[in-house]
Design a protein around this motif. Structure first.
Motif, PDB file in Angstrom:
ATOM      1  N   CYS A  53       0.830  -1.213   0.000  1.00 28.48           N
ATOM      2  CA  CYS A  53       0.000   0.000   0.000  1.00 28.48           C
ATOM      3  C   CYS A  53       0.858   1.255   0.000  1.00 28.48           C
ATOM      4  N   ASP A  54       1.905   1.264   0.804  1.00 28.52           N
ATOM      5  CA  ASP A  54       2.752   2.452   0.898  1.00 28.52           C
ATOM      6  C   ASP A  54       3.553   2.694  -0.376  1.00 28.52           C
ATOM      7  N   ALA A  55       3.667   1.684  -1.217  1.00 27.28           N
ATOM      8  CA  ALA A  55       4.404   1.834  -2.473  1.00 27.28           C
ATOM      9  C   ALA A  55       3.574   2.552  -3.538  1.00 27.28           C
ATOM     10  N   THR A  56       2.303   2.791  -3.252  1.00 25.77           N
ATOM     11  CA  THR A  56       1.414   3.434  -4.230  1.00 25.77           C
ATOM     12  C   THR A  56       0.837   4.737  -3.670  1.00 25.77           C
ATOM     13  N   PRO A  57       1.690   5.638  -3.157  1.00 25.45           N
ATOM     14  CA  PRO A  57       1.171   6.817  -2.461  1.00 25.45           C
ATOM     15  C   PRO A  57       0.421   7.815  -3.333  1.00 25.45           C
ATOM     16  N   LYS A  58       0.627   7.769  -4.619  1.00 28.81           N
ATOM     17  CA  LYS A  58      -0.022   8.740  -5.506  1.00 28.81           C
ATOM     18  C   LYS A  58      -1.238   8.158  -6.217  1.00 28.81           C
ATOM     19  N   TYR A  59      -1.525   6.906  -5.972  1.00 29.47           N
ATOM     20  CA  TYR A  59      -2.536   6.212  -6.759  1.00 29.47           C
ATOM     21  C   TYR A  59      -3.603   5.595  -5.861  1.00 29.47           C
ATOM     22  N   GLN A  60      -4.605   6.367  -5.548  1.00 27.78           N
ATOM     23  CA  GLN A  60      -5.656   5.898  -4.655  1.00 27.78           C
ATOM     24  C   GLN A  60      -6.339   4.643  -5.205  1.00 27.78           C
ATOM     25  N   GLU A  61      -6.548   4.594  -6.531  1.00 28.29           N
ATOM     26  CA  GLU A  61      -7.229   3.431  -7.113  1.00 28.29           C
ATOM     27  C   GLU A  61      -6.368   2.176  -7.018  1.00 28.29           C
ATOM     28  N   LYS A  62      -5.048   2.308  -7.115  1.00 22.98           N
ATOM     29  CA  LYS A  62      -4.169   1.144  -6.992  1.00 22.98           C
ATOM     30  C   LYS A  62      -4.111   0.669  -5.542  1.00 22.98           C
ATOM     31  N   GLN A  63      -4.077   1.618  -4.619  1.00 22.51           N
ATOM     32  CA  GLN A  63      -4.097   1.238  -3.214  1.00 22.51           C
ATOM     33  C   GLN A  63      -5.415   0.544  -2.885  1.00 22.51           C
ATOM     34  N   ALA A  64      -6.505   1.003  -3.474  1.00 23.43           N
ATOM     35  CA  ALA A  64      -7.808   0.370  -3.252  1.00 23.43           C
ATOM     36  C   ALA A  64      -7.805  -1.069  -3.751  1.00 23.43           C
TER      37      ALA A  64
END
Length: 105
Positions: A53-64
């Motif tokens: 999750c922390d590796a995708t800080p700019k991508y809310q949809e990827k974290q989702a």
């Protein structure tokens, strides 16, 4: 790395899988995590999920995508990540997990 007989410990697996997410390859990372877990090479725990999750800080949809996968496939690890490790919600709506990444020599 396997071909070069490099020992892939848990931290190295987490770093590798998080780097895939950080480069936008979330599906590849999640598939690799599942495959490695099936082979007994990695444990999907709160550290791994938080790292992804922390590796995708700019991508809310990827974290989702990662959060949905974790809640569905690894609910206990997800619960521990959210309730024990904790997080802060950034203004963008992305969660920044408080994963302890300290290493000892």
């Amino acid at each position: 790395l396997r071909r070069r007989n490099v020992d892939l410990d848990h931290n190295l697996w987490c770093s590798y899988l998080a780097s895939l997410c950080g480069n936008g390859n979330v599906d590849q990372s999640l598939n690799a995590a599942e495959e490695a877990e099936e082979k007994g090479e990695v444990v999907v725990d709160e550290f791994l999920i938080g790292s992804l999750c922390d590796a995708t800080p700019k991508y809310q949809e990827k974290q989702a995508m990662i959060e949905e996968w974790a809640m569905d496939r690894h609910p206990e690890a997800w619960k521990k990540l959210v309730e024990v490790v904790g997080f802060e919600e950034l203004p963008t709506g992305v969660r920044k997990f408080k994963v302890d990444r300290r290493v000892s020599p």
